[in-house]
Motif scaffolding. Structure first.
Motif, short mmCIF file in Angstrom:
data_model
loop_
_atom_site.label_atom_id
_atom_site.label_comp_id
_atom_site.label_asym_id
_atom_site.label_seq_id
_atom_site.Cartn_x
_atom_site.Cartn_y
_atom_site.Cartn_z
N TRP A 7 0.81 -1.22 0.00
CA TRP A 7 0.00 0.00 0.00
C TRP A 7 0.84 1.26 0.00
N LEU A 8 0.21 2.33 -0.47
CA LEU A 8 0.77 3.67 -0.41
C LEU A 8 -0.30 4.61 0.14
N ALA A 9 0.11 5.70 0.72
CA ALA A 9 -0.81 6.75 1.14
C ALA A 9 -0.10 8.08 0.96
N ASP A 10 -0.85 9.08 0.55
CA ASP A 10 -0.24 10.40 0.37
C ASP A 10 -0.40 11.27 1.61
N ASN A 11 -0.82 10.65 2.72
CA ASN A 11 -0.88 11.36 3.99
C ASN A 11 -0.59 10.37 5.12
N GLU A 12 -0.35 10.86 6.27
CA GLU A 12 0.05 10.00 7.40
C GLU A 12 -1.05 9.92 8.45
N LYS A 13 -2.25 9.62 8.05
CA LYS A 13 -3.33 9.49 9.03
C LYS A 13 -3.17 8.18 9.78
N SER A 14 -3.10 8.29 11.09
CA SER A 14 -2.83 7.10 11.91
C SER A 14 -3.90 6.03 11.75
N VAL A 15 -5.15 6.43 11.55
CA VAL A 15 -6.21 5.43 11.40
C VAL A 15 -5.96 4.56 10.16
N LEU A 16 -5.43 5.16 9.11
CA LEU A 16 -5.11 4.38 7.90
C LEU A 16 -3.92 3.47 8.14
N VAL A 17 -2.83 4.07 8.59
CA VAL A 17 -1.60 3.30 8.80
C VAL A 17 -1.85 2.14 9.76
N TRP A 39 -4.09 5.01 -1.01
CA TRP A 39 -5.04 5.92 -0.38
C TRP A 39 -4.60 7.33 -0.74
N THR A 40 -5.38 7.99 -1.60
CA THR A 40 -4.98 9.29 -2.11
C THR A 40 -5.98 10.38 -1.75
N SER A 41 -5.50 11.60 -1.79
CA SER A 41 -6.40 12.74 -1.72
C SER A 41 -6.98 12.93 -3.12
N VAL A 42 -8.02 13.71 -3.21
CA VAL A 42 -8.61 14.00 -4.53
C VAL A 42 -7.57 14.66 -5.43
N GLN A 43 -6.79 15.57 -4.87
CA GLN A 43 -5.77 16.27 -5.66
C GLN A 43 -4.73 15.30 -6.22
N THR A 44 -4.26 14.37 -5.41
CA THR A 44 -3.29 13.38 -5.89
C THR A 44 -3.89 12.53 -7.00
#
Length: 162
Positions: A7-17, A39-44
């Motif tokens: 997985w990848l994420a463009d933010n570090e939200k603890s609930v996701l990680v 897990w991306t933001s709309v902008q990404t």
């Protein structure tokens, strides 16, 4: 044996990680690398899937957004797109556009009568006056989680909003 999800994420939200780690998923290091879930933001999402990039997901890749997702997730735009789809089918004389004796769609009847205000205000008032004892649900554009939804049963309640 199946391989672990990367997985990848463009933010570090603890609930996701925390959720990804609890599942035993492996964190990827870059967008260019093989990954299964991003897990991306709309902008990404817009940056990745712009016309210039030509990027396409492979069969084993998922993202939490897709380009122009709001065309389906915003109720006003969903209605606009369904109405446009109906018109296209009518031009083709598609049997899905068949209507009953009350001029209601027999097959494409899954959305309630909907007006987008203020553009449809006059049409709404006409319909409102035909059914003066009805209660109408008012939902503001671009809001979520029930925020701003209210009921009206008098036109004077609506004039405060429009």
């Amino acid at each position: 044996m199946t391989s672990k999800v990367k997985w990848l994420a463009d933010n570090e939200k603890s609930v996701l990680v925390n959720n990804f780690e609890k599942r035993g998923w492996i964190r990827g290091t870059s967008e260019e690398e093989d990954w299964n879930f991003f897990w991306t933001s709309v902008q990404t999402t817009r940056c990745i899937f712009n016309l210039d990039s030509g990027y396409r997901l492979s069969d084993d890749q998922l993202i939490n957004h897709f380009p122009n997702h709001y065309e389906l997730t915003r109720k006003d735009l969903l209605v606009k797109n369904i109405k446009r789809y109906r018109k296209e089918l009518e031009k083709e004389n598609n049997p899905l556009t068949e209507k009953d004796e009350n001029c209601r769609y027999m097959h494409l009847d899954f959305i309630p009568v909907t007006y987008i205000l203020p553009a449809d205000y006059n049409i709404f008032v006409e319909e409102f006056r035909k059914n003066p004892t009805s209660t109408w649900i008012m939902k503001p554009n671009a809001k979520a989680r029930g925020i701003g939804i209210f009921l009206i049963n008098k036109l004077s309640q609506l004039k405060k909003v429009v």
